[in-house]
Scaffold this active site. Structure first.
Site, short mmCIF file in Angstrom:
data_model
loop_
_atom_site.label_atom_id
_atom_site.label_comp_id
_atom_site.label_asym_id
_atom_site.label_seq_id
_atom_site.Cartn_x
_atom_site.Cartn_y
_atom_site.Cartn_z
N HIS A 132 -22.68 37.62 -15.89
CA HIS A 132 -21.52 36.09 -15.86
C HIS A 132 -22.18 35.83 -18.28
O HIS A 132 -23.26 35.84 -18.03
CB HIS A 132 -21.90 35.68 -14.91
CG HIS A 132 -23.08 35.12 -14.80
ND1 HIS A 132 -24.17 34.49 -16.14
CD2 HIS A 132 -24.36 35.47 -13.86
CE1 HIS A 132 -25.78 34.33 -15.80
NE2 HIS A 132 -25.71 35.00 -14.45
N HIS B 277 -25.36 39.87 -12.04
CA HIS B 277 -26.27 39.16 -12.73
C HIS B 277 -27.40 39.77 -13.90
O HIS B 277 -26.91 40.97 -13.38
CB HIS B 277 -27.43 37.89 -11.94
CG HIS B 277 -26.03 37.46 -10.80
ND1 HIS B 277 -25.77 36.23 -11.48
CD2 HIS B 277 -25.63 37.62 -9.78
CE1 HIS B 277 -24.59 35.96 -10.25
NE2 HIS B 277 -24.49 36.40 -9.74
N ARG C 98 -21.49 31.26 -10.93
CA ARG C 98 -21.49 31.91 -12.26
C ARG C 98 -20.07 33.10 -12.03
O ARG C 98 -19.89 33.16 -13.33
CB ARG C 98 -22.88 31.89 -12.90
CG ARG C 98 -24.14 32.30 -12.50
CD ARG C 98 -25.22 32.61 -12.22
NE ARG C 98 -26.66 32.94 -12.02
CZ ARG C 98 -27.30 32.48 -10.80
NH1 ARG C 98 -26.77 31.25 -10.25
NH2 ARG C 98 -27.90 33.34 -10.49
N GLU D 1 -28.43 37.71 -8.12
CA GLU D 1 -28.92 37.72 -8.47
C GLU D 1 -30.81 37.90 -7.87
O GLU D 1 -30.43 37.41 -6.52
CB GLU D 1 -29.49 36.56 -9.82
CG GLU D 1 -30.19 36.57 -10.66
CD GLU D 1 -30.73 37.51 -11.75
OE1 GLU D 1 -30.84 38.23 -11.02
OE2 GLU D 1 -30.85 37.34 -12.78
#
Length: 253
Positions: free
Chosen positions: A11, A187, A63, A90
């Site tokens: 991202h 991520h 995100r 993540e």
């Protein structure tokens, strides 16, 4: 020889990236720069190389969602289905969550912090209820369907791989080898985990791998044998990739 490509993307810059904070499972949004880079770097690279997709995989964190939204809007992928899966979240940074990396390094030493950040199997301290982000993470409604026995309080790259690689092996790669064009928006540590697996990177060498924001990473596969072909391809300017990778590697000021 018939081949197919799969694209993996970290991202854009998040608010916690900007502030140099450990983020993990905290649901931080993108910055204005993160939104801009998703367009100017990710979208530009995908458009230049005429990438098309049949399905997009992403995590449960906003995100990543915002990055997906920018890509779908700019490339007119409105009809491309999006699959949201917690296994692409993540890495959970435990009790480091919310703390400034530079300040943590000043307290514990840079070597210790780099081991927490980049090693294969060293776990950060587990998050505790007095951590300011503990309740936000535990009570995030996006996470309500995660099995209780799978919900982490800290993770290493090794434990993250235990959840991410089965998704890759059992769902994503079968689609790729069946000819479907797949984009994975996730991520930094998730991309590191997938790269370690795909490229068979050693436990020691993975410490040197850092993932720049917003740069599409392309892997190509032979559909008949299932074997990966060639090297990873970054859909961005080489100098930009180098600069951003060095930025990610640094603990910061």
């Amino acid at each position: 020889m018939k081949t197919n490509k799969v694209v993996i993307l970290r991202h854009g810059e998040s608010e916690f990236n900007k502030l140099n904070l450990f983020c993990g499972w905290h649901d931080a949004p993108l910055t204005d720069k993160g939104l801009e880079d998703a367009s100017k770097i990710a979208v530009a690279g995908l458009r230049q190389h005429q990438m098309q997709f049949d399905v997009i995989y992403t995590s449960l964190l906003q995100r990543a969602h915002q990055t997906v939204d920018v890509i779908r809007e700019n490339l007119k992928y409105h009809d491309v289905p999006v699959i949201y899966d917690w296994r692409l979240n993540e890495r959970h940074y435990g009790n480091l969550t919310g703390f400034n990396k530079r300040q943590v390094a000043n307290k514990y030493g840079e070597e210790k912090v780099q081991i927490w950040r980049r090693s294969f199997d060293v776990l950060p301290p587990e998050i505790t209820p007095d951590n300011p982000y503990y309740a936000k993470i535990r009570n995030n409604p996006k996470f309500k369907d995660i099995p209780k026995d799978k919900f982490p309080d800290t993770e290493s790259l090794k434990t993250l791989m235990l959840r991410a690689i089965p998704l890759w092996e059992q769902e994503i790669m079968p689609k790729v080898l069946n000819g479907q064009r797949v984009l994975v928006v996730a991520h930094g540590t998730v991309v590191r985990a997938l790269m370690k697996y795909i490229e068979n990177i050693s436990d020691d060498d993975i410490m040197k791998v850092n993932i720049p924001n917003s740069v599409p990473c392309v892997f190509e596969y032979d559909l008949s044998s299932g074997q990966r072909m060639g090297n990873i391809q970054y859909l961005a300017d080489a100098d930009y990739v180098k600069k951003e990778t060095e930025k990610v590697a640094a603990i910061g000021n």
